[in-house]
Write a protein that holds these residues in place. Structure first.
Motif, PDB file in Angstrom:
ATOM      1  N   HIS A 323       0.737  -0.977  -0.001  1.00  0.00           N
ATOM      2  CA  HIS A 323       0.059   0.067   0.100  1.00  0.00           C
ATOM      3  C   HIS A 323       0.760   1.291  -0.018  1.00  0.00           C
ATOM      4  O   HIS A 323       1.637   1.567   1.138  1.00  0.00           O
ATOM      5  CB  HIS A 323      -1.070  -0.079   1.124  1.00  0.00           C
ATOM      6  N   VAL A 324       0.732   1.953  -1.083  1.00  0.00           N
ATOM      7  CA  VAL A 324       1.454   3.378  -1.106  1.00  0.00           C
ATOM      8  C   VAL A 324       0.545   4.463  -0.962  1.00  0.00           C
ATOM      9  O   VAL A 324      -0.386   4.597  -1.832  1.00  0.00           O
ATOM     10  CB  VAL A 324       2.283   3.575  -2.409  1.00  0.00           C
ATOM     11  N   HIS A 325       0.596   5.340  -0.060  1.00  0.00           N
ATOM     12  CA  HIS A 325      -0.179   6.507   0.118  1.00  0.00           C
ATOM     13  C   HIS A 325       0.395   7.666   0.667  1.00  0.00           C
ATOM     14  O   HIS A 325       1.639   7.534   1.505  1.00  0.00           O
ATOM     15  CB  HIS A 325      -1.315   6.048   1.316  1.00  0.00           C
ATOM     16  N   ALA A 326      -0.241   8.708   0.425  1.00  0.00           N
ATOM     17  CA  ALA A 326       0.605  10.087   0.989  1.00  0.00           C
ATOM     18  C   ALA A 326       0.422  10.242   2.248  1.00  0.00           C
ATOM     19  O   ALA A 326       1.334  11.018   2.814  1.00  0.00           O
ATOM     20  CB  ALA A 326      -0.109  11.098  -0.015  1.00  0.00           C
ATOM     21  N   GLY A 327      -0.581   9.969   2.806  1.00  0.00           N
ATOM     22  CA  GLY A 327      -0.895  10.181   4.396  1.00  0.00           C
ATOM     23  C   GLY A 327      -0.570   8.935   5.289  1.00  0.00           C
ATOM     24  O   GLY A 327      -0.848   7.836   5.110  1.00  0.00           O
ATOM     25  N   PRO A 328       0.482   9.324   5.909  1.00  0.00           N
ATOM     26  CA  PRO A 328       1.068   8.296   6.978  1.00  0.00           C
ATOM     27  C   PRO A 328      -0.218   7.921   8.080  1.00  0.00           C
ATOM     28  O   PRO A 328      -0.223   6.637   8.466  1.00  0.00           O
ATOM     29  CB  PRO A 328       1.955   9.027   7.982  1.00  0.00           C
ATOM     30  N   GLU A 329      -1.283   8.626   8.054  1.00  0.00           N
ATOM     31  CA  GLU A 329      -2.417   8.186   8.929  1.00  0.00           C
ATOM     32  C   GLU A 329      -3.193   7.376   8.355  1.00  0.00           C
ATOM     33  O   GLU A 329      -4.009   6.429   9.017  1.00  0.00           O
ATOM     34  CB  GLU A 329      -3.215   9.389   9.571  1.00  0.00           C
ATOM     35  N   GLU A 330      -3.044   7.134   7.277  1.00  0.00           N
ATOM     36  CA  GLU A 330      -4.085   6.393   6.308  1.00  0.00           C
ATOM     37  C   GLU A 330      -3.394   4.962   6.312  1.00  0.00           C
ATOM     38  O   GLU A 330      -4.244   3.891   5.984  1.00  0.00           O
ATOM     39  CB  GLU A 330      -4.113   6.639   4.969  1.00  0.00           C
ATOM     40  N   LEU A 331      -2.111   4.786   6.234  1.00  0.00           N
ATOM     41  CA  LEU A 331      -1.301   3.537   6.259  1.00  0.00           C
ATOM     42  C   LEU A 331      -1.467   2.815   7.240  1.00  0.00           C
ATOM     43  O   LEU A 331      -1.138   3.163   8.506  1.00  0.00           O
ATOM     44  CB  LEU A 331       0.127   3.865   5.806  1.00  0.00           C
ATOM     45  N   GLY A 332      -2.005   1.623   7.154  1.00  0.00           N
ATOM     46  CA  GLY A 332      -2.322   0.749   8.243  1.00  0.00           C
ATOM     47  C   GLY A 332      -3.650   0.985   9.221  1.00  0.00           C
ATOM     48  O   GLY A 332      -3.845   0.348  10.156  1.00  0.00           O
ATOM     49  N   ARG A 333      -4.421   2.243   8.614  1.00  0.00           N
ATOM     50  CA  ARG A 333      -5.560   2.418   9.447  1.00  0.00           C
ATOM     51  C   ARG A 333      -6.798   1.284   9.240  1.00  0.00           C
ATOM     52  O   ARG A 333      -7.341   1.054  10.235  1.00  0.00           O
ATOM     53  CB  ARG A 333      -6.106   3.659   8.815  1.00  0.00           C
ATOM     54  N   VAL A 334      -6.667   0.729   7.896  1.00  0.00           N
ATOM     55  CA  VAL A 334      -7.850  -0.432   8.133  1.00  0.00           C
ATOM     56  C   VAL A 334      -7.159  -1.873   7.654  1.00  0.00           C
ATOM     57  O   VAL A 334      -7.385  -2.654   8.325  1.00  0.00           O
ATOM     58  CB  VAL A 334      -8.731  -0.158   7.061  1.00  0.00           C
ATOM     59  N   TYR A 335      -6.150  -1.597   6.909  1.00  0.00           N
ATOM     60  CA  TYR A 335      -5.456  -3.151   6.378  1.00  0.00           C
ATOM     61  C   TYR A 335      -3.969  -3.079   6.996  1.00  0.00           C
ATOM     62  O   TYR A 335      -3.341  -2.148   6.738  1.00  0.00           O
ATOM     63  CB  TYR A 335      -5.404  -3.238   4.963  1.00  0.00           C
ATOM     64  N   ALA A 336      -3.877  -4.244   7.653  1.00  0.00           N
ATOM     65  CA  ALA A 336      -2.397  -4.660   7.894  1.00  0.00           C
ATOM     66  C   ALA A 336      -1.678  -5.090   6.547  1.00  0.00           C
ATOM     67  O   ALA A 336      -1.785  -6.403   6.255  1.00  0.00           O
ATOM     68  CB  ALA A 336      -2.523  -5.744   8.991  1.00  0.00           C
ATOM     69  N   ALA A 337      -1.023  -4.150   6.046  1.00  0.00           N
ATOM     70  CA  ALA A 337      -0.531  -4.343   4.714  1.00  0.00           C
ATOM     71  C   ALA A 337       0.787  -5.175   4.958  1.00  0.00           C
ATOM     72  O   ALA A 337       1.441  -5.165   6.046  1.00  0.00           O
ATOM     73  CB  ALA A 337      -0.403  -3.260   3.889  1.00  0.00           C
ATOM     74  N   ASP A 338       1.274  -5.864   3.856  1.00  0.00           N
ATOM     75  CA  ASP A 338       2.585  -6.680   4.064  1.00  0.00           C
ATOM     76  C   ASP A 338       3.921  -5.337   4.022  1.00  0.00           C
ATOM     77  O   ASP A 338       4.811  -5.684   4.350  1.00  0.00           O
ATOM     78  CB  ASP A 338       2.807  -7.848   3.097  1.00  0.00           C
ATOM     79  N   LEU A 339       3.495  -4.501   3.175  1.00  0.00           N
ATOM     80  CA  LEU A 339       4.565  -3.447   3.037  1.00  0.00           C
ATOM     81  C   LEU A 339       3.796  -2.060   2.914  1.00  0.00           C
ATOM     82  O   LEU A 339       2.619  -1.894   2.083  1.00  0.00           O
ATOM     83  CB  LEU A 339       5.471  -3.666   1.693  1.00  0.00           C
ATOM     84  N   LEU A 340       4.227  -1.212   3.684  1.00  0.00           N
ATOM     85  CA  LEU A 340       3.651   0.247   3.533  1.00  0.00           C
ATOM     86  C   LEU A 340       4.664   1.323   3.277  1.00  0.00           C
ATOM     87  O   LEU A 340       5.798   1.132   3.683  1.00  0.00           O
ATOM     88  CB  LEU A 340       3.270   0.714   5.025  1.00  0.00           C
ATOM     89  N   LEU A 341       4.228   2.083   2.109  1.00  0.00           N
ATOM     90  CA  LEU A 341       5.142   3.058   1.809  1.00  0.00           C
ATOM     91  C   LEU A 341       4.418   4.455   1.754  1.00  0.00           C
ATOM     92  O   LEU A 341       3.423   4.677   1.279  1.00  0.00           O
ATOM     93  CB  LEU A 341       5.693   3.083   0.389  1.00  0.00           C
TER      94      LEU A 341
END
Length: 593
Positions: A323-341
């Motif tokens: 999951h690649v997203h501009a907002g750090p608050e959005e990363l991991g908010r819903v999904y426990a992704a394998d890789l966050l950028l």
């Protein structure tokens, strides 16, 4: 001294700027907007910000104030402006009812991640906290946060600080996950004399993914057998979109577009797999569930894009998720992704393009080809009589210029655009799809008016349902008053009239078959209504073969045009009829299922 050495010299402080002539805070506010490149502001005038209105008059050679007919329409116009150019659209409203009317556009900007500034007139400072006329506490009303309506809400108490607040508002609206900002303007502050100087134009800071994170993305891709990319979100620019396309080509990845972000990838490209949202192609939905790697770039992965968090199970998907997203608050908010950028979208495409693809054939080549075949099959429209909306959309695509901007609000009718209109990519013509991921009814017409005013060289086509259209239909007057659709580009609204809140009726038949309540509509003669506002409109269209002549007449008109379509209520989605949905629901009830 050589240039590199010169760059290392301590920076000499700039000489203090000469004091500006004293003028009211309202004038300074307008000057600050002009310094940020704002050329159009939308709003409904109010006595709480008369000094700003006077500032618009003072600087009328540099900025236009578009007086709208309701604050909801004005806020939608500002939100559409933000979508179009990536910088905050600007809306002005008065206190109390004006601000709460505008909240629908603010909520749309929040859920759509659109940069926007809402300026709200406020009671005078010496009347605060008395529940004065129309007084509200806007920090409470629009409270910032991930479940709020705005990224930041502030009240400006000192006219000298207006440039500071406005520069910060632009930064906040554009950086990270873009979104709306609310600035509250006490009436007496706007009349204070000030000599303050405006600040320079703000450019958003860009976050780039770390090299190690990019190497991890490449490793995940190399290990995949059935990958798919989903692209979405705001903050993209033309260069990053083009770079993402080159990345997808280098890796031969099938690409889906998140709900109502179809113009981020060329829908005619061999790698395009379809839109991932409401009414998703069942074959594409199955492919996402079967994927072993989902690369989500910019998309929030909200309820609409994930099919109610079912295509990707929350909180832990079965697929490997990057999951690649501009907002750090959005990363991991819903999904426990394998890789966050974390990466700004203006940087994400360029960063991904730097990944060296494997040599030779991709192991997923057949998978990618099958995804494209699924899309081609989905675009085959079963014939519908007497009025076929698939043919209507195909005719629009064939007859309108390739850089046409399409707008819509909320309703089942929009599914025909999603399924049958191949949107061009942002890097070719700019944004071409203006639609609310928030599901806000009434968005399409104001968005179309804003697009026609902001980019008069482009044709703008609004597709609206009957219930959707009458939420903001009075903005026909705004278009007429300000000359929208009278330049090189045309402004056309196509109203699909089925006498029903169609989406609600569909759900009623699914849950309570045959028990219709509250979803039937009485409608006016939409063509006559349009003519009353100074628009061109011909007879209502009830047959497929009559649509193209009506479109030709609209294109030939010297003013904005409306086309009124009469559609059988039973034609409820691109895939089903109400009668079929009712029969299936009744069968389930009889069978106890």
């Amino acid at each position: 001294m050589n240039a590199s050495a010169a760059d290392l010299r301590p920076r000499t402080p700039d000489a203090p700027a000469a004091p500006a002539a004293p003028r009211p805070g309202g004038h300074l506010l307008v000057e600050a907007l002009v310094a940020q490149g704002v050329q159009i502001a939308y709003g409904v005038p109010g006595e709480s910000y008369l000094a700003v209105l006077d500032g618009f008059h003072e600087h009328r050679e540099h900025i236009r104030f578009i007086a709208c007919r309701q604050e909801g329409g004005a806020a939608f116009m500002a939100e559409a402006q933000g979508k179009l150019d990536g910088r905050p659209g600007v809306c002005f409203v008065t206190r109390g009812p004006g601000a709460t009317n505008a909240s629908i556009g603010l909520h749309t900007a929040f859920q759509d991640s659109t940069p926007m500034l809402l300026f709200v007139g406020q009671v005078a400072s010496d009347q605060r906290d008395r529940e004065a006329f129309q007084e509200l506490d806007y920090r409470q009303v629009f409270g910032p946060g991930t479940l709020g309506m705005a990224k930041w809400v502030a009240e400006v108490q000192d006219a000298d600080r207006l440039p500071e607040y406005i520069a910060r508002a632009f930064h906040t609206a554009m950086q990270g996950r873009p979104g709306p900002v609310v600035l509250v303007l006490p009436e007496d502050m706007l009349t204070q004399p000030t000599r303050a100087a405006v600040l320079p134009r703000v450019e958003p800071a860009q976050a780039w993914p770390a090299p190690g994170a990019l190497r991890a993305v490449r490793a995940r891709l190399l290990a995949a057998q059935r990958p798919i990319a989903i692209v979405g979100g705001s903050g993209w620019d033309a260069a990053s979109c083009a770079a993402f396309e080159r990345f997808a080509e280098a890796w031969q990845l099938p690409v889906g577009c998140a709900f109502r972000f179809q113009d981020l990838f060329d829908n005619a490209h061999p790698l395009y797999a379809g839109d991932v949202g409401v009414g998703v192609n069942p074959a594409l939905a199955a492919r996402i569930r079967a994927a072993d790697l989902v690369l989500a770039v910019g998309a929030r992965l909200g309820e609409m894009t994930t099919g109610g968090y079912a295509l990707l199970q929350a909180p832990r998907p079965a697929q490997t998720l990057v999951h690649v997203h501009a907002g750090p608050e959005e990363l991991g908010r819903v999904y426990a992704a394998d890789l966050l950028l974390q990466a700004s979208m203006a940087a994400a495409g360029k960063a991904l393009e730097s990944l060296t693809p494997p040599a030779g054939a991709r192991p997923w080549a057949d998978w990618t080809a099958a995804a494209r075949a699924d899309l081609a099959a989905n675009r085959q429209a079963p014939p519908v009589a007497p009025l076929d909306l698939a043919v209507v959309v195909q005719t629009l695509h064939r007859r309108l210029p390739p850089d046409t901007i399409y707008t819509n609000g909320a309703g089942n009718y929009s599914g025909w655009l999603h399924r049958y209109l191949p949107y061009p990519p942002l890097h070719r013509h700019g944004r071409s799809q203006l639609a609310p991921t928030s599901g806000a009814m009434g968005y399409g017409l104001p968005a179309a008016v804003a697009a026609a005013l902001a980019q008069p060289q482009r044709t703008v086509l609004n597709l609206a349902g009957d219930g959707d259209f009458l939420m903001t239909g009075q903005e026909l007057a705004t278009a007429t008053a300000h000359g929208a659709g009278r330049g090189a580009g045309k402004l056309i609204s196509v109203v699909v009239d089925n006498g029903s809140y169609g989406t609600i009726r569909m759900h009623q038949e699914r849950e309570y078959p045959g028990r219709v309540s509250g979803s039937d509509l009485f409608n006016p003669d939409f063509a006559a209504l349009a003519r009353a506002y100074g628009w061109h409109a011909g007879p209502a269209v009830a047959r497929t073969e009559d649509f193209e002549p009506a479109l030709e007449a609209a294109l030939a008109a010297d003013r904005p045009a409306l086309i009124h379509l009469r559609l059988d209520t039973d034609v409820i989605t691109t895939r089903s009829r109400l009668s079929e949905i009712r029969a299936q629901a009744e069968q389930r009830r009889r069978g106890g299922g």
